[in-house]
Scaffold this active site. Structure first.
Site, PDB file in Angstrom:
ATOM      1  N   LYS A  67      -1.138  -1.027  -6.359  1.00 22.51           N
ATOM      2  CA  LYS A  67       0.166  -1.687  -6.394  1.00 22.51           C
ATOM      3  C   LYS A  67       1.255  -0.614  -6.266  1.00 22.51           C
ATOM      4  O   LYS A  67       0.991   0.484  -5.795  1.00 22.51           O
ATOM      5  CB  LYS A  67       0.298  -2.521  -7.665  1.00 22.51           C
ATOM      6  CG  LYS A  67      -0.628  -3.724  -7.698  1.00 22.51           C
ATOM      7  CD  LYS A  67      -0.278  -4.721  -6.603  1.00 22.51           C
ATOM      8  CE  LYS A  67      -1.235  -5.888  -6.541  1.00 22.51           C
ATOM      9  NZ  LYS A  67      -0.993  -6.747  -5.382  1.00 22.51           N
ATOM     10  N   ASP A  72       0.482  -9.540 -10.880  1.00 22.71           N
ATOM     11  CA  ASP A  72       1.771  -8.861 -11.052  1.00 22.71           C
ATOM     12  C   ASP A  72       2.243  -8.860 -12.509  1.00 22.71           C
ATOM     13  O   ASP A  72       3.126  -8.082 -12.877  1.00 22.71           O
ATOM     14  CB  ASP A  72       2.851  -9.540 -10.187  1.00 22.71           C
ATOM     15  CG  ASP A  72       2.631  -9.280  -8.705  1.00 22.71           C
ATOM     16  OD1 ASP A  72       1.837  -8.386  -8.362  1.00 22.71           O
ATOM     17  OD2 ASP A  72       3.263  -9.971  -7.886  1.00 22.71           O
TER      18      ASP A  72
HETATM   19  C1  S3P Z   1       2.480 -10.889  -2.879  1.00 23.75           C
HETATM   20  C2  S3P Z   1       1.136 -10.899  -3.103  1.00 23.75           C
HETATM   21  C3  S3P Z   1       0.475 -10.093  -4.122  1.00 23.75           C
HETATM   22  C4  S3P Z   1       1.465  -9.558  -5.154  1.00 23.75           C
HETATM   23  C5  S3P Z   1       2.704  -9.015  -4.521  1.00 23.75           C
HETATM   24  C6  S3P Z   1       3.405 -10.082  -3.704  1.00 23.75           C
HETATM   25  C7  S3P Z   1       3.025 -11.728  -1.802  1.00 23.75           C
HETATM   26  O1  S3P Z   1      -0.152  -8.992  -3.491  1.00 23.75           O
HETATM   27  O2  S3P Z   1       0.856  -8.575  -5.953  1.00 23.75           O
HETATM   28  O3  S3P Z   1       3.616  -8.563  -5.519  1.00 23.75           O
HETATM   29  O4  S3P Z   1       4.249 -11.994  -1.790  1.00 23.75           O
HETATM   30  O5  S3P Z   1       2.242 -12.159  -0.954  1.00 23.75           O
HETATM   31  P1  S3P Z   1      -1.625  -9.139  -2.847  1.00 23.75           P
HETATM   32  O6  S3P Z   1      -1.630 -10.399  -2.120  1.00 23.75           O
HETATM   33  O7  S3P Z   1      -1.823  -7.993  -1.919  1.00 23.75           O
HETATM   34  O8  S3P Z   1      -2.571  -9.111  -3.997  1.00 23.75           O
END
Ligand code: S3P
Length: 429
Positions: free
Chosen positions: A343, A316
């Site tokens: 994303k 992120d």
């Molecule tokens: C998150 C996991 C991440 C992240 C997202 C929030 C979460 O995504 O990029 O902003 O709260 O579990 P991914 O697990 O799909 O990579």
């Protein structure tokens, strides 16, 4: 369309930022996990951004009684989750949609999850396919890949699932489903993604253990969980915008108290440190998560860096890190980050388009990019409706000024971002 005009920062700043947005990942989980108890949860410092308020509204639609004063939330769960009489709108939040898929797949009833036009274009197969394999009835456009998704909740089979992607959202959805399965379930990922779900559910009394081979073993719930009693820490991903600001403005320093120091969340700070910024971490408490103060100070021109490992721990923060890379001495490279493409926007394309507009030389790869450090020119940046693109290039504006178009999205995760940025430079909205 809403715009922000950020003026160059003319003098160094030394700030303690008490009002960094509360953690988005943890706030989503608070709204959902409180539903797994039979007593009221008390959540302080809940993120009142659009994404997490959407998760809280969904909890209400499922029968919870929510009393909220700003970030102080008391959530009383219903005896049984209720079948809602309307669609459940996750807004812009991938976390909201994917975790609710897992939570609702094992609940009797009919549920429709939808979201804004950006969320309705993001892939959901990564959670719906493994959930379908264990008996969940989920459908949507492209055979369950795109929202709106319809879930007909029912019984679920215990599973052993090795995830092809390191995603905390997939892991969390499967763990939530496993809590209602008919026996112990096993989940494994190649590389540990953020682990708030395991920490919080364990803290609430769930049996979630990792065995010697890296399998997470989840026992189904025998009784409701303990309620949450939590103060949500500051979000390191939001704090990171100001960390980059301090690292690129000569003489600047920021202190960010009350932030989670969970190792799966602060890797970007470690990379910024490797690039030459002076960074200090002070651990102060440990409640579900290690929490403390991060201080970041300018320490001379940054140096280029290559990033291809532990990507899940900084995914992120890559847009803000790209701004730091664009100011560094030399050519920085990011690889193994194809996840950026799915994303809130295609962040490889949107970061590179914005850097190009600012006169920075870049090279695109399917799974990342190279950035040659240079001098920023003021430009008009299109956020592509992506909060992290808008905030990253607002920070770049501290160098030479910047105009950012389509900034409403900032309210999804960091509603007071521009108020805080105004403490550093002039911002016209
Ligand atoms: C998150 C996991 C991440 C992240 C997202 C929030 C979460 O995504 O990029 O902003 O709260 O579990 P991914 O697990 O799909 O990579």
């Amino acid at each position: 369309m809403s715009r922000a005009v950020v003026s160059p920062c003319l003098k160094p700043f030394d700030l303690t930022l008490e009002a960094i947005a509360p953690d988005k990942s943890i706030s989503h989980r608070c709204a959902m996990f409180a539903l797994l108890s039979d007593r009221p949860s008390s959540i302080r410092n809940f993120l009142t951004g659009e994404d997490t308020l959407a998760s809280l509204s969904i909890a209400e639609q499922l029968g919870a009684e929510v009393v909220r004063r700003d970030g102080d939330v008391s959530l009383t769960p219903p005896a049984q989750l209720r079948e809602p009489d309307d669609v459940l709108d996750c807004g812009n939040a991938g976390t909201g949609m994917r975790l609710y898929c897992g939570l609702l797949a094992g609940v009797e009833g009919s549920f429709v999850l939808t979201g804004d036009r950006y969320l309705r274009a993001r892939p959901m197969k990564r959670v719906t396919a493994p959930l379908q394999e264990i008996g969940a009835k989920i459908d949507g456009r492209e055979y369950g890949n795109l929202a709106p998704l319809h879930i007909r909740g029912g019984s679920l089979r215990a599973f052993r699932y090795e995830s092809p992607i390191d995603s905390a959202q997939v892991k969390s959805a499967l763990i939530l489903a496993a809590l209602r399965a008919d026996g112990p379930s096993y989940y494994r990922e190649n590389f540990l993604s953020r682990d708030h779900t395991e920490r919080m559910l364990r803290g609430m009394g769930a049996s979630i253990k990792t065995d010697a081979e890296g399998w997470i073993v989840i026992e189904p719930l025998e009784k409701p969980l303990e309620p949450l009693e939590i103060t949500v820490p500051a979000d390191p991903s939001s704090a990171f915008f100001f960390a980059v600001a301090a690292a690129i403005i000569p003489g600047a320093r920021v202190r960010i108290p009350g932030v989670t120091l969970n190792p799966t969340r602060i890797e970007a700070f470690k990379i910024l440190e490797q690039m030459g910024a002076a960074i200090d971490y002070e651990l102060e408490e440990d409640l579900y998560e290690p929490i403390g103060t991060i201080t970041v100070a300018y320490n001379g021109k940054l140096r280029a860096v290559e990033v291809s490992e532990r990507i899940a721990w900084l995914i992120d923060e890559l847009p803000a890190l790209a701004v730091a890379m664009a100011t560094a001495e030399g050519r920085s490279v990011v690889r193994n980050a194809a996840e950026l493409r799915v994303k809130e926007s295609d962040r490889i394309a949107s970061v590179l388009a914005a850097l190009h507009a600012c006169g920075i030389e870049t090279e695109e790869y399917p799974d990342g990019y190279a950035i040659k450090g240079g001098t920023f020119h003021p430009a008009l940046i299109d956020s592509h409706g992506d909060h992290r693109i808008a905030m990253s290039f607002a920070v770049a504006g501290l160098l030479t000024g910047m105009e950012i178009e389509d900034i409403d999205c900032v309210a999804t995760s960091f509603p007071n971002f521009f108020d805080l940025l105004s403490q550093v430079t002039e911002v016209k909205l």
